[in-house]
Scaffold this active site. Structure first.
Site, PDB file in Angstrom:
ATOM      1  N   HIS A 146      40.012  35.573  41.085  1.00 14.70           N
ATOM      2  CA  HIS A 146      40.347  34.930  39.819  1.00 14.70           C
ATOM      3  C   HIS A 146      39.797  33.504  39.743  1.00 14.70           C
ATOM      4  O   HIS A 146      40.306  32.683  38.975  1.00 14.70           O
ATOM      5  CB  HIS A 146      41.874  34.896  39.607  1.00 14.70           C
ATOM      6  CG  HIS A 146      42.452  36.210  39.204  1.00 14.70           C
ATOM      7  ND1 HIS A 146      42.601  37.254  40.076  1.00 14.70           N
ATOM      8  CD2 HIS A 146      42.913  36.655  38.005  1.00 14.70           C
ATOM      9  CE1 HIS A 146      43.146  38.294  39.451  1.00 14.70           C
ATOM     10  NE2 HIS A 146      43.337  37.958  38.193  1.00 14.70           N
TER      11      HIS A 146
ATOM     12  N   GLU B  51      38.253  47.319  30.034  1.00 16.84           N
ATOM     13  CA  GLU B  51      37.192  46.344  29.793  1.00 16.84           C
ATOM     14  C   GLU B  51      35.888  46.966  29.304  1.00 16.84           C
ATOM     15  O   GLU B  51      35.203  46.400  28.446  1.00 16.84           O
ATOM     16  CB  GLU B  51      36.950  45.510  31.045  1.00 16.84           C
ATOM     17  CG  GLU B  51      38.014  44.455  31.316  1.00 16.84           C
ATOM     18  CD  GLU B  51      39.231  44.995  32.050  1.00 16.84           C
ATOM     19  OE1 GLU B  51      40.169  44.225  32.303  1.00 16.84           O
ATOM     20  OE2 GLU B  51      39.227  46.209  32.372  1.00 16.84           O
TER      21      GLU B  51
END
Length: 673
Positions: free
Chosen positions: A473, A404
């Site tokens: 999440h 990322e």
């Protein structure tokens, strides 16, 4: 002096003789002397408080900077470190602006906004010194990606110190550069110390070992011999221009001063500095030049450099400081005005289709747009949103490793190089593993360069709660990003706005984080015209009303509209405002409504404390106090991580019942009832 540790690919003959030409030796010496004198004077200015802030010097390392930049030209890019004066000067930055920058003056390279650790001039291919260890390497990957796409033979040199090898961004950047075969030379100036710690105590593997692990070439060189560095770099740059792929170079050198000016240097080994001074880069080259009969030219260089430094310091001292009223300048680039388009009423499509269509339209219209992210290419995105685009736009839709920080840095570097990257962060929850590249790079580089850097980049990501995705999440973290000046945060709630806002974000000259709610991907709505585009930073009244104002965004907008429709049967007239853009916040639209309704409810899926609702409530009290007939009420998720169990998650999430209760509360706020 130079050893090549792996079998090189086909190598053109190196014209080593050119580096022995008297004019070449004089120029190499001049550049090193300019760096030395610049930093020596900076050290003295710092001691007399003429330079505020931190100061990190590279005295003793001049040969590695000059040699590494020797074969570079205007096409090429360098990224630097917090110890970056030498790299900037070696790449051609003028010392007049640099001294003024160190003093915080308006005539500084970055108009006094960057200082020593952040000097940059993207117009000269200098993408910045950097106060975050290792942070320039992902940016170099982005610049290398742009160079590869442009195909004009540009090369990127990413300077870093031995301490940066311990950073995760080192691994992510080198690995991604290797996977994409980018024209990047990762140039390590190994000066023996990572801040206060010996390099020998920081690593159990050598750079040579690491390079083998990434499948790329490794080269070592005496970093105090400028001709050795220049010879190696000339060879490597020529090969990288021809497509040899990324490489790692390690230059052994030494910094004479401490980690920072004022460092007591208690970690130094006795007599170590004296031994390294015997290998002073200027003396190493100077001895060769004197032996070649160039003593007079050395003295001429000294005189010329002294004059240059003296004049630069004088100009910097005479320069004015920035005007106080400009303190907020250069945070964002000015946006092109976009009128509010008509709300579409015909046709049907889903939010997921609007995303694919917006990406396709921008890829078609602008060759500087490219997509990158985990599984966005062959996999077509985890939700199928980019399916087929890699085949349609070869080289412009790129799969990345699960890295990322490298992905975000790629966007930063490519944007600075003139491209419009759209990168994907698979889940909003993962923002923490790459926040530096957004918070300290994308958001700040335009400001820290005094407006010289442009960052037209988009980060697409998604979130949702309500389907037992768990605490890692399900998070709605928009307030975290909205708190960072320089970032734009967008959260659409309808298919047509998703299309229009995503197109606007890609065309925008600023870094935009575009946050989608995955539970809206299947939502159907009217299909707009192909040229539909929605202004960033402008809220919209979804439902006009006169009794109470409800402000929301993203998926919660649908619940607010449903409640408003039900309450209308009771004669309660609710005005519903969709923010669409979280930052910059369009409070004018909210205030206009508040003047009419005198009551305000804010609804969002994120937790309440320190959130978007809190900001709106604070503004309402400050700017709309005299219009309020009741306290502002916020409807938010509970102040805990998102639960996994459906029973607990239902209690945690705000719902239509809570929205309705809040509306009734502000309509009848009597606490005695």
């Amino acid at each position: 002096m130079t050893t090549i540790e792996t079998a090189p690919k086909t190598t053109p003959a190196l014209d080593a003789h050119a580096l022995e030409h008297p004019d070449t030796l004089v120029e190499l010496y001049r550049r090193m002397r300019l760096i030395r004198q610049f930093e020596d004077r900076a050290s003295r200015l710092y001691k007399t408080n003429q330079i505020p802030g931190f100061l990190h010097l590279s005295i003793g390392q001049e040969a590695s900077a000059v040699g590494a930049c020797w074969p570079l030209d205007d096409r090429d890019v360098v990224t630097s470190t917090h110890r970056g004066h030498g790299h900037c000067i070696a790449k051609g930055l003028d010392v007049d602006g640099m001294f003024a920058e160190l003093m915080g003056k308006e005539t500084g390279t970055c108009k006094g906004r960057g200082g020593s650790m952040h000097i940059a001039d993207p117009r000269k291919g200098i993408f910045g010194a950097n106060g975050i260890v290792g942070a320039g390497m992902p940016i170099a990957v982005g610049a290398g990606t742009a160079a590869q796409l442009k195909a004009e033979g540009a090369v990127v040199v990413a300077f870093f110190g031995d301490g940066a090898v311990a950073q995760g961004v080192f691994h992510e950047s080198v690995n991604l550069a290797a996977v994409w075969d980018l024209p990047v030379i990762f140039f390590c100036e190994n000066n023996g110390y990572a801040e206060f710690s010996s390099a020998a105590d920081q690593h159990r593997a050598t750079l040579k070992d690491r390079a083998a692990g990434y499948g790329i070439e490794f080269h070592s060189v005496d970093g105090n011999d400028v001709t050795a560095v220049a010879a190696l770099q000339t060879e490597l740059v020529e090969r990288v221009r021809a497509g040899a792929g990324p490489m790692i170079v390690e230059a052994a050198t030494y910094r004479w001063h401490g980690h920072y000016e004022g460092d007591p240097q208690s970690y130094r080994v006795e007599d170590e500095l004296a031994e390294w001074k015997l290998r002073d880069p200027l003396e190493v080259l100077g001895a060769r030049m004197r032996a070649a009969g160039l003593a007079e030219r050395i003295e001429a260089v000294h005189a010329d450099v002294d004059d240059t430094i003296g004049q630069a310091v004088r100009l910097a001292n005479e320069a004015e400081y920035p005007v106080a009223e400009t303190a907020g300048d250069y945070v964002i680039s000015e946006r092109t005005f976009i009128p509010e388009p008509p709300v579409p009423t015909e046709g049907v499509w889903k939010t997921m289709h609007s995303i694919t269509a917006a990406l396709t339209r921008e890829l078609d219209d602008d060759p500087s747009v490219f997509l990158a992210g985990i599984d966005v290419g062959e996999g077509g995105n985890v939700f199928g949103l980019t399916r087929g685009l890699a085949e349609k736009y070869p080289g412009r839709v790129r799969d990345t490793p699960i890295s990322e920080s490298a992905i975000m840095g790629t966007a930063v570097g490519a944007a600075m190089a003139g491209y419009k990257p759209v990168v994907e962060l698979m889940y909003f929850d993962f923002i923490g593993v790459c926040l530096d590249q957004l918070m300290n790079q994308a958001a700040k580089l335009r400001f820290m360069t005094g407006g010289a850097a442009s960052l037209p980049m988009v980060v697409r990501t998604q979130f949702a709660a309500g389907k037992s995705s768990g605490s890692q999440h399900s998070q709605s973290l928009e307030a975290l990003l909205a708190h960072i000046p320089g970032l734009t945060v967008v959260m659409p709630s309808t298919p047509s706005d998703t299309y229009g806002l995503l197109r606007a974000a890609i065309q925008d000259p600023n870094p935009v984080v575009f946050i989608e709610n995955r539970l809206l991907y299947g939502m159907k709505g009217p299909k707009p015209a192909d040229d539909h585009i929605v202004p960033i930073g402008k809220a919209i009244v979804r439902r006009p009303g006169a009794d109470v104002t409800v402000v929301s965004y993203s998926a919660m907008m649908q619940g607010c509209l449903a409640v408003a429709d039900r309450l209308a049967a009771e004669g309660i007239d609710t005005e519903v405002i969709d923010l669409r853009t979280i930052s910059p916040l369009d409070f004018d639209t909210i205030l206009t409504s508040l003047k009419k309704t005198n009551r305000l409810v804010v609804v969002h899926q994120a937790v309440g404390e320190f959130g978007v609702g809190a900001e709106i409530a604070a503004k309402a009290v400050r700017e709309g106090f005299w219009y309020l007939d009741a306290p502002v009420v916020r409807v938010t998720a509970a102040q805990s991580p998102a639960p996994y169990s459906p029973v607990l998650e239902k209690v945690w999430l705000p719902d239509e019942e809570a929205i309705e209760a809040a509306i009734r509360e502000v309509l009848d706020p009597d606490p005695s009832k």
